[in-house]
Design a protein around this motif. Structure first.
Motif, PDB file in Angstrom:
ATOM      1  N   VAL A   1       2.023  10.758  -6.777  1.00 14.79           N
ATOM      2  CA  VAL A   1       1.575  10.100  -8.057  1.00 14.79           C
ATOM      3  C   VAL A   1       0.522  11.059  -8.600  1.00 14.79           C
ATOM      4  O   VAL A   1       0.264  11.365  -9.803  1.00 14.79           O
ATOM      5  CB  VAL A   1       1.179   8.866  -7.809  1.00 14.79           C
TER       6      VAL A   1
ATOM      7  N   ARG B   1      -2.665   3.715  -9.548  1.00 18.73           N
ATOM      8  CA  ARG B   1      -2.452   2.647  -8.514  1.00 18.73           C
ATOM      9  C   ARG B   1      -1.040   1.741  -9.102  1.00 18.73           C
ATOM     10  O   ARG B   1      -0.162   1.576  -8.249  1.00 18.73           O
ATOM     11  CB  ARG B   1      -3.447   1.631  -8.662  1.00 18.73           C
TER      12      ARG B   1
ATOM     13  N   ILE C   1       3.785   9.192  -1.221  1.00 20.98           N
ATOM     14  CA  ILE C   1       3.556   8.461  -2.436  1.00 20.98           C
ATOM     15  C   ILE C   1       2.506   8.796  -3.283  1.00 20.98           C
ATOM     16  O   ILE C   1       2.472   9.244  -4.571  1.00 20.98           O
ATOM     17  CB  ILE C   1       3.949   7.093  -2.602  1.00 20.98           C
ATOM     18  N   ALA C   2       1.239   8.782  -2.624  1.00 22.43           N
ATOM     19  CA  ALA C   2      -0.107   8.901  -3.285  1.00 22.43           C
ATOM     20  C   ALA C   2      -0.245  10.429  -3.853  1.00 22.43           C
ATOM     21  O   ALA C   2      -0.738  10.626  -4.960  1.00 22.43           O
ATOM     22  CB  ALA C   2      -1.137   8.584  -2.305  1.00 22.43           C
TER      23      ALA C   2
ATOM     24  N   LYS D   1       0.970  -1.155   0.037  1.00 18.94           N
ATOM     25  CA  LYS D   1       0.083  -0.038  -0.073  1.00 18.94           C
ATOM     26  C   LYS D   1       0.830   1.221  -0.042  1.00 18.94           C
ATOM     27  O   LYS D   1       1.941   1.370   0.778  1.00 18.94           O
ATOM     28  CB  LYS D   1      -0.918   0.007   1.417  1.00 18.94           C
ATOM     29  N   ALA D   2       0.647   2.098  -0.767  1.00 16.90           N
ATOM     30  CA  ALA D   2       1.273   3.339  -0.947  1.00 16.90           C
ATOM     31  C   ALA D   2       1.161   4.190   0.500  1.00 16.90           C
ATOM     32  O   ALA D   2      -0.147   4.293   0.710  1.00 16.90           O
ATOM     33  CB  ALA D   2       0.898   4.059  -2.335  1.00 16.90           C
ATOM     34  N   SER D   3       2.194   4.804   0.595  1.00 14.90           N
ATOM     35  CA  SER D   3       2.234   6.121   1.703  1.00 14.90           C
ATOM     36  C   SER D   3       1.480   7.150   1.286  1.00 14.90           C
ATOM     37  O   SER D   3       1.243   7.580   0.096  1.00 14.90           O
ATOM     38  CB  SER D   3       3.565   6.401   2.104  1.00 14.90           C
TER      39      SER D   3
ATOM     40  N   LYS E   1       6.448   3.032  -7.080  1.00 11.37           N
ATOM     41  CA  LYS E   1       7.077   3.954  -6.329  1.00 11.37           C
ATOM     42  C   LYS E   1       7.383   3.431  -4.946  1.00 11.37           C
ATOM     43  O   LYS E   1       8.393   3.817  -4.244  1.00 11.37           O
ATOM     44  CB  LYS E   1       6.598   5.255  -6.379  1.00 11.37           C
ATOM     45  N   ALA E   2       6.316   2.789  -4.523  1.00 10.20           N
ATOM     46  CA  ALA E   2       6.505   2.063  -3.084  1.00 10.20           C
ATOM     47  C   ALA E   2       7.381   0.983  -3.107  1.00 10.20           C
ATOM     48  O   ALA E   2       7.903   0.576  -2.226  1.00 10.20           O
ATOM     49  CB  ALA E   2       5.066   1.799  -2.941  1.00 10.20           C
ATOM     50  N   SER E   3       7.424   0.236  -4.169  1.00  4.34           N
ATOM     51  CA  SER E   3       7.968  -1.180  -3.976  1.00  4.34           C
ATOM     52  C   SER E   3       9.294  -1.138  -5.008  1.00  4.34           C
ATOM     53  O   SER E   3      10.323  -2.232  -4.992  1.00  4.34           O
ATOM     54  CB  SER E   3       7.300  -2.354  -4.452  1.00  4.34           C
TER      55      SER E   3
ATOM     56  N   GLU F   1       1.757   4.124  -8.262  1.00  3.18           N
ATOM     57  CA  GLU F   1       1.986   4.035  -6.734  1.00  3.18           C
ATOM     58  C   GLU F   1       2.717   2.849  -6.413  1.00  3.18           C
ATOM     59  O   GLU F   1       3.673   2.957  -5.243  1.00  3.18           O
ATOM     60  CB  GLU F   1       0.783   4.077  -5.940  1.00  3.18           C
ATOM     61  N   ILE F   2       2.353   1.621  -6.851  1.00  6.10           N
ATOM     62  CA  ILE F   2       2.933   0.419  -6.404  1.00  6.10           C
ATOM     63  C   ILE F   2       4.564   0.575  -6.899  1.00  6.10           C
ATOM     64  O   ILE F   2       5.547  -0.058  -6.195  1.00  6.10           O
ATOM     65  CB  ILE F   2       2.199  -0.884  -7.194  1.00  6.10           C
TER      66      ILE F   2
END
Length: 446
Positions: A168, A209, A164-165, A159-161, A215-217, A212-213
């Motif tokens: 994006v 989404r 990050i959300a 889940k993006a912080s 950038k998060a992972s 976001e994924i």
């Protein structure tokens, strides 16, 4: 060779969230298979799933079944979650909802987003609540991805912080405002998700989404394990490659590890011969346009709130998108529409609905946990079979020949009938039959 009823003895592995399953309206929100026959387990926690293409009658079946089994219904329909989208989603009436408790209906404003992940959390929490109350969960709807995640589990995607959300959102906001979908897709492709090009046009939620994924992972969504895919990989290749029933009317039940599903699922897919189904769909589209409070009125309300067709999940829904586009053309013509324009819109609406049903049939052919039942058979007969299947303690349950619906290739006669199929309207036949609709458009769309 007989088909088996898919009853899966499983144990609950998932820790359910503590939060209530309903969101506030203000928030934005191997059972091993041999001879294609399956033994039923005796697990206490049972969940019934009823799906089918649009217009098959699954909602009515679920309602009558809930009355018999002291059940509650969980909607697995991506449009019924929205308030005001009643006609186009064939939403259960208020009297039906008073008669049998329904969940995940009317929980969002049409401007809000609702994801498959949110559905998983909400539907699983509703299931737990219903079971805890001693009642029977009956999940019904035609949104295939919702049901796949509900049965097999939710992918473990990060889940993006909030940071990050927000980042994006800022990167894509200008492109979304300018409706530059192609440029936005290329931005996400360059970020690391080549599969973004296959997203439905203007599906901005899934595009955001994906970014976001990444950038998060540091990985695209496709890099994460999907529970359903794991189950498919556990299947013996010989089952689907060599089983002679794959090309017959006999059902094939997917091999799954008993311990890995959270409940004993009783899954049914209700359908009719394709020509009959298409005829029902065409007539239902007509019915949705009859009267002053039909789908055109609901589409008008969407436009009046500032929404545009194909701009979010609600406005991409079959029927609403076509109706909104038609009304926008009428507004550009100062509230005028010819009979020819109306019939063109109706034909487009009917064709889109039939194509949607065809995609549903294709999707669920690959979901071998479902038993396919013939919707053209008497309702009482179908109800009795599902009721008895749910209550059986052990043994093998076989779908009666009279209730079986072939999930695979059509026979030659059906293929010829499909090629020759032409819409035959019941209400809107001649030009003067749409005069009431055109008058309504003239009054409301200037």
């Amino acid at each position: 060779m007989t088909s088996g009823f898919c009853g899966i003895r499983t144990r609950c592995l998932l820790r359910m969230p503590e939060k209530p399953f309903l969101r506030s309206p203000t928030l934005h929100r191997r059972l091993y298979v041999t001879k294609c026959s399956v033994s039923i387990g005796t697990k206490e926690e049972k969940v019934i799933v009823i799906s089918g293409p649009t217009g098959a009658g699954k909602s009515r079946l679920a309602l009558e079944l809930a009355k018999r089994l002291n059940g509650e219904i969980i909607s697995a329909d991506s449009v019924q979650v929205y308030r005001g989208l009643d006609i186009g989603s064939a939403k259960p009436s208020l009297s039906e909802r008073n008669e049998v408790p329904h969940h995940l209906i009317d929980i969002l404003h049409p401007s809000e987003e609702y994801s498959v992940g949110q559905f998983f959390e909400d539907a699983r929490q509703a299931t737990r609540d219903i079971l805890n109350s001693g009642r029977v969960p009956i999940v019904t709807g035609g949104t295939g991805l919702y049901l796949r995640w509900f049965i097999y589990g939710k992918p473990d995607v990060p889940k993006a912080s909030q940071e990050i959300a927000s980042e994006v959102h800022s990167e894509l906001a200008d492109l979304e405002r300018d409706e530059d979908w192609d440029a936005a897709v290329q931005l996400v492709v360059k970020a690391g998700d080549p599969r973004a090009v296959s997203l439905a046009t203007n599906d901005w939620y899934r595009l955001r989404r994906s970014l976001e994924i990444i950038k998060a992972s540091g990985s695209p969504p496709s890099a994460f394990q999907i529970p359903y895919n794991s189950f498919r990989e556990q299947c013996s290749p010989s089952l689907t490659d060599n089983c002679p029933c794959i090309n017959s009317s006999t059902e094939v039940v997917e091999q799954v590890k008993q311990k890995d599903l959270d409940y004993e699922f009783f899954c049914f897919f209700l359908s009719s011969p394709r020509v009959d189904l298409y005829r029902l769909i065409d007539l239902r589209c007509e019915d949705m346009l009859s009267g002053s409070d039909g789908i055109l009125s609901e589409a008008k309300s969407l436009l009046d709130t500032g929404l545009l067709p194909n701009s979010n999940p609600a406005t991409r829904a079959i029927g609403y998108r076509q109706a909104m586009e038609y009304l926008l053309r009428c507004r550009q013509q100062e509230g005028r529409s010819s009979a020819g324009e109306f019939f063109s819109f109706l034909s487009e609406f009917q064709k889109a609905s039939r194509n949607f049903a065809k995609r549903q049939l294709t999707w669920f052919r690959n979901e071998h946990i479902y038993q396919w039942l013939d919707a053209s058979q008497p309702m009482e007969k179908v109800l009795n079979f599902i009721h008895d299947a749910y209550n059986v303690e052990s043994g093998t349950m076989t779908v009666p020949e009279s209730l079986k619906m072939n999930r695979y290739a059509s026979n030659r006669r059906e293929t010829l009938d499909l090629k020759a199929y032409r819409t035959k309207n019941r209400h809107f036949i001649h030009r003067d039959h749409c005069s009431d609709v055109l008058e309504w458009i003239g009054r409301t769309q200037q």
